[in-house]
Motif scaffolding. Structure first.
Motif, mmCIF file in Angstrom:
data_model
loop_
_atom_site.group_PDB
_atom_site.id
_atom_site.type_symbol
_atom_site.label_atom_id
_atom_site.label_comp_id
_atom_site.label_asym_id
_atom_site.label_seq_id
_atom_site.Cartn_x
_atom_site.Cartn_y
_atom_site.Cartn_z
ATOM 1 N N LEU A 63 -4.605 8.410 -1.917
ATOM 2 C CA LEU A 63 -5.543 7.336 -1.607
ATOM 3 C C LEU A 63 -6.050 6.651 -2.876
ATOM 4 C CD1 LEU A 63 -7.559 8.973 1.303
ATOM 5 C CD2 LEU A 63 -5.535 7.527 1.422
ATOM 6 N N ARG A 91 -5.130 -2.132 -4.897
ATOM 7 C CA ARG A 91 -6.482 -2.666 -4.710
ATOM 8 C C ARG A 91 -6.862 -2.697 -3.231
ATOM 9 N NH1 ARG A 91 -6.433 -1.844 -9.580
ATOM 10 N NH2 ARG A 91 -6.890 -3.365 -11.184
ATOM 11 N N TYR A 92 -6.575 -1.596 -2.552
ATOM 12 C CA TYR A 92 -6.830 -1.545 -1.112
ATOM 13 C C TYR A 92 -7.801 -0.424 -0.771
ATOM 14 C CZ TYR A 92 -6.361 -0.753 3.852
ATOM 15 O OH TYR A 92 -6.646 -0.575 5.181
ATOM 16 N N LEU A 93 -8.758 -0.757 0.067
ATOM 17 C CA LEU A 93 -9.610 0.194 0.781
ATOM 18 C C LEU A 93 -9.676 -0.304 2.219
ATOM 19 C CD1 LEU A 93 -12.617 0.680 -1.664
ATOM 20 C CD2 LEU A 93 -10.852 2.365 -1.114
ATOM 21 N N ALA A 105 -4.318 3.115 6.894
ATOM 22 C CA ALA A 105 -5.122 4.319 7.152
ATOM 23 C C ALA A 105 -4.506 5.159 8.268
ATOM 24 C CB ALA A 105 -6.561 3.943 7.489
ATOM 25 N N TRP A 117 -11.175 8.279 5.126
ATOM 26 C CA TRP A 117 -10.559 7.814 3.880
ATOM 27 C C TRP A 117 -11.526 7.972 2.709
ATOM 28 C CZ3 TRP A 117 -5.869 4.634 3.549
ATOM 29 C CH2 TRP A 117 -5.633 4.083 2.282
ATOM 30 N N MET A 118 -12.743 7.464 2.882
ATOM 31 C CA MET A 118 -13.716 7.479 1.795
ATOM 32 C C MET A 118 -14.134 8.911 1.428
ATOM 33 S SD MET A 118 -13.692 4.415 0.928
ATOM 34 C CE MET A 118 -14.979 4.435 -0.321
ATOM 35 N N LEU A 139 -12.206 10.013 -1.407
ATOM 36 C CA LEU A 139 -12.434 9.289 -2.674
ATOM 37 C C LEU A 139 -13.805 9.553 -3.266
ATOM 38 C CD1 LEU A 139 -10.834 5.809 -1.901
ATOM 39 C CD2 LEU A 139 -9.817 7.776 -3.070
ATOM 40 N N PHE A 155 -12.264 4.760 8.257
ATOM 41 C CA PHE A 155 -12.938 4.448 6.994
ATOM 42 C C PHE A 155 -13.642 5.675 6.404
ATOM 43 C CE2 PHE A 155 -16.732 3.171 4.614
ATOM 44 C CZ PHE A 155 -16.161 2.383 3.626
ATOM 45 N N LYS A 167 -5.775 2.718 -3.946
ATOM 46 C CA LYS A 167 -6.947 1.959 -4.393
ATOM 47 C C LYS A 167 -6.671 1.276 -5.727
ATOM 48 C CE LYS A 167 -11.746 2.521 -5.817
ATOM 49 N NZ LYS A 167 -12.791 3.493 -6.140
ATOM 50 N N ASN A 185 0.826 -1.213 0.000
ATOM 51 C CA ASN A 185 0.000 0.000 0.000
ATOM 52 C C ASN A 185 0.857 1.259 0.000
ATOM 53 O OD1 ASN A 185 -2.297 -1.599 0.021
ATOM 54 N ND2 ASN A 185 -2.578 -1.434 2.230
#
Length: 193
Positions: free
Chosen positions: A162, A170-172, A141, A183-184, A187, A180, A166, A24
């Protein structure tokens, strides 16, 4: 707070990194930019280096490719320090952890547990085992948030970082991760895979 004389101050900044976090952070292009400035000493077991080989990418035609992760320059610079299992207690912890974890996670956890260091992992099983043996855990995170809070970076830069994680790793974070929503939030509006 007064710290006991027996407390190893260096142990508070040493963190054994697992393959998932390593991949990551490679995807974030952190090795040469901001990772050295987090105030942590990054310990890298060989089993982790052996597992963290590639990032995902695309060629000019949009076809999937694999980009090699080259750790040698960052080992040579001292960003990452190689660490190996030492003694029968660490070996026994590794064997015990390897029953339920991949070798890299088991080795990183055994070393962190034995030496009183932190563990950087996003693997849910590894986190559960680490917590059961009182090893402090930091995930991707946590590390990204620490960078965002301590560096002079724009929201756009954080979002781009971020998004690279992703797409290339391929990480969330897990929906149960306390960061969470943070982070989101960066995005929002990203429709890419």
């Amino acid at each position: 707070m007064i710290l006991p004389l027996s407390l190893d101050i260096q142990a508070l900044t040493r963190i054994v990194i697992d393959a998932c976090c390593l991949i990551n952070l490679a995807a974030a292009d952190a090795f040469s930019t901001w990772l050295p400035h987090l105030g942590l000493t990054w310990m890298l077991p060989q089993a982790v280096a052996d597992e963290a080989l590639f990032l995902r990418g695309c060629n000019d035609q949009g076809e999937p490719t694999r980009e090699p992760i080259d750790l040698e320059p960052h080992l040579d610079s001292g960003l990452f320090q190689r660490v190996a299992l030492e003694g029968p207690a660490e070996m026994a912890a590794f064997v015990a952890h390897a029953r339920g974890l991949d070798d890299g996670e088991a080795m990183a956890l055994a070393i962190a547990q034995s030496r009183g260091w932190m563990l950087a992992t996003d693997d849910r099983k590894a986190i559960a085992v680490a917590c059961s043996v009182q090893v402090a855990v930091r995930g991707t995170a946590d590390l990204i948030k620490r960078w965002a809070d301590t560096a002079d970076v724009t929201d756009l830069t954080i979002g781009e970082t971020l998004l690279r994680i992703k797409r290339r790793a391929r990480y969330l974070p897990n929906v149960r991760d306390p960061l969470f929503d943070w982070w989101m939030g960066y995005l929002t509006g990203d429709s890419g895979g």
